[in-house]
Motif scaffolding. Structure first.
Motif, mmCIF file in Angstrom:
data_model
loop_
_atom_site.group_PDB
_atom_site.id
_atom_site.type_symbol
_atom_site.label_atom_id
_atom_site.label_comp_id
_atom_site.label_asym_id
_atom_site.label_seq_id
_atom_site.Cartn_x
_atom_site.Cartn_y
_atom_site.Cartn_z
ATOM 1 N N VAL A 110 5.499 50.156 -21.118
ATOM 2 C CA VAL A 110 6.177 49.117 -21.667
ATOM 3 C C VAL A 110 5.476 48.363 -22.685
ATOM 4 C CG1 VAL A 110 7.349 47.044 -21.019
ATOM 5 C CG2 VAL A 110 6.862 48.379 -19.076
ATOM 6 N N ILE A 111 6.002 48.364 -23.697
ATOM 7 C CA ILE A 111 5.464 47.352 -24.855
ATOM 8 C C ILE A 111 6.356 46.309 -25.004
ATOM 9 C CG2 ILE A 111 5.017 47.323 -27.322
ATOM 10 C CD1 ILE A 111 4.574 49.971 -27.730
ATOM 11 N N ILE A 112 5.714 45.093 -24.792
ATOM 12 C CA ILE A 112 6.458 43.608 -25.108
ATOM 13 C C ILE A 112 6.040 43.060 -26.297
ATOM 14 C CG2 ILE A 112 6.670 41.681 -23.812
ATOM 15 C CD1 ILE A 112 5.172 43.075 -21.364
ATOM 16 N N ILE A 113 7.017 42.768 -27.206
ATOM 17 C CA ILE A 113 6.821 41.957 -28.329
ATOM 18 C C ILE A 113 6.829 40.600 -28.181
ATOM 19 C CG2 ILE A 113 7.431 41.980 -30.745
ATOM 20 C CD1 ILE A 113 8.464 44.866 -30.437
ATOM 21 N N VAL B 202 10.441 45.807 -24.651
ATOM 22 C CA VAL B 202 10.955 44.558 -24.166
ATOM 23 C C VAL B 202 10.424 43.517 -25.373
ATOM 24 C CG1 VAL B 202 10.712 42.284 -22.750
ATOM 25 C CG2 VAL B 202 10.401 44.643 -21.896
ATOM 26 N N ILE B 203 11.877 42.992 -25.943
ATOM 27 C CA ILE B 203 11.862 41.909 -27.163
ATOM 28 C C ILE B 203 11.771 40.659 -26.625
ATOM 29 C CG2 ILE B 203 13.046 41.140 -29.118
ATOM 30 C CD1 ILE B 203 12.401 44.156 -29.083
ATOM 31 N N ALA B 204 10.597 39.841 -26.876
ATOM 32 C CA ALA B 204 10.558 38.344 -26.106
ATOM 33 C C ALA B 204 10.060 37.551 -27.348
ATOM 34 C CB ALA B 204 9.466 38.396 -25.208
ATOM 35 N N THR B 205 10.477 37.720 -28.309
ATOM 36 C CA THR B 205 10.223 36.915 -29.737
ATOM 37 C C THR B 205 10.697 35.584 -29.937
ATOM 38 O OG1 THR B 205 12.040 38.466 -31.051
ATOM 39 C CG2 THR B 205 9.650 39.219 -31.062
#
Ligand code: FAD
Length: 308
Positions: free
Chosen positions: A4-7, A106-109
């Protein structure tokens, strides 16, 4: 290849990463700012609405988060600038030239304050622009100030400023204020607040400090200048979706559309927190969404995890 990459490393991104560790997923968080925490750095009021934990302000709540985050095992890169993201390929390209690849994204911007876009707004940062009444009001004691906006945040800040400012002018575009009744009723009892509805602030004026604002009232009236020493702008927020907006479904305001499992319309791309929650942005909502996304990803990857 990462799981997972979380931004983004605000409450939503940190919670996602924390849960990824809990569930045995290999996660990397990419944060463009120097520090994690997102909007918590801008919360100067006490936080009484996060179940089980009271905090004097956002930074204090962040200390509690940090204690857990530091003991978890995930990679976190701050001050990391992303140049592009290919959602379908789950590939993130960094400004440094490095390419990163994962199975889930995962977009968490989160969101950022909306700007008025008028002359002076940027030039007077630190020279009369008030970021928060809770934090800055003592600096403006005895000064006349102007607040722009008609929602809860604008009116609450205007009310706070009346404690120390002889006059507070509230400028807003609508016919009526949108703020909750508790605030508008209080406002009516405040003789030092003047409200200009159906009006816009068009310019912030001064030499090395704010000295006046230009206000344009509708219905053909001429703009006029008002002498003030401070300006606070609270006209809402907008989602940080510039990197990905044209690759997935968003609403008319650019917020990412997700289902109840935090999934976007692109397979294995999730969005969590304020960036996908225009109606009810909260810290608890953001951390809860992060937990949901991590659990759904874990079940998709068939990772047994410790708590599944
Ligand atoms: C003044 C104020 C008071 C508040 N009071 C409360 C309260 O009392 N109770 C409550 O529940 N909520 C409150 N909130 C709201 C709460 O802070 C947010 O709901 C919460 O922070 C959302 O978390 P998030 O992780 O979704 O987004 P954010 O906190 O916005 O974090 C997003 C992160 O993503 C990073 N980012 C953005 N774009 C990129 C990019 N391209 N690359 C890498 N990183 C990126 C940002 O730098 C940031 O760190 C308040 C907010 C404000 C501003």
């Amino acid at each position: 290849m990462l799981d997972v990459i979380i931004i983004g490393a605000g409450p939503a991104g940190l919670s996602t990463a924390f849960w990824c560790d809990e569930l045995g997923l290999d996660a990397l968080v990419l944060e463009e700012a120097e520090n994690v925490g997102g909007q918590l750095h801008r919360v100067y009021n006490p936080i009484y609405n996060y179940l089980g934990l009271k905090a004097g302000n956002g930074a204090e709540l962040l200390e509690h988060f940090a204690a857990d985050v530091n003991s978890a095992e995930f990679d976190l890169w701050t001050q990391t600038s992303i140049s592009s993201v290919d959602l379908k390929a789950k590939r993130v390209s960094l400004a440094s030239g490095e390419d990163l690849q994962s199975i889930a994204l995962v977009i968490a911007t989160g969101v950022r304050p909306r700007e008025l876009g008028v002359p002076g707004e940027k030039e007077f940062i630190g020279k009369g622009m008030i970021e928060s009444a809770a934090r800055d009001r003592d600096l403006f004691a005895g000064e006349d100030v102007c607040v722009v906006g008609g929602g809860d945040a604008a009116v609450e800040n205007a009310l706070l400023l009346t404690d120390v400012c002889p006059t507070v002018t509230l400028v807003h575009r609508g016919k009526k204020l949108r703020a909750r009744r508790e605030f508008t009723e209080q406002l009516q009892t405040m003789h030092c607040i003047t409200v200009f509805p159906e009006s816009v602030l068009t310019r912030i004026i001064g030499d090395d400090h704010v000295e006046a604002v230009e206000i344009k009232r509708k219905q053909g009236l001429k703009p006029f200048q008002l002498a003030v020493r401070g300006v606070l702008i609270r006209i809402g927020v907008e989602p940080n979706t510039d990197l990905i907006r044209d690759q997935l479904e968003t609403d008319q305001n650019g917020y990412v559309v997700v289902n109840s499992q935090q999934e976007t319309n692109v397979p294995m791309v999730f969005a969590v927190g304020d960036v996908s929650n225009p109606l009810a942005p909260t810290i608890s909502g953001a951390t809860g969404a992060g937990a949901t996304a991590a659990k759904v990803i874990a079940s998709r990857l068939n990772t047994p995890g410790r708590t599944l």
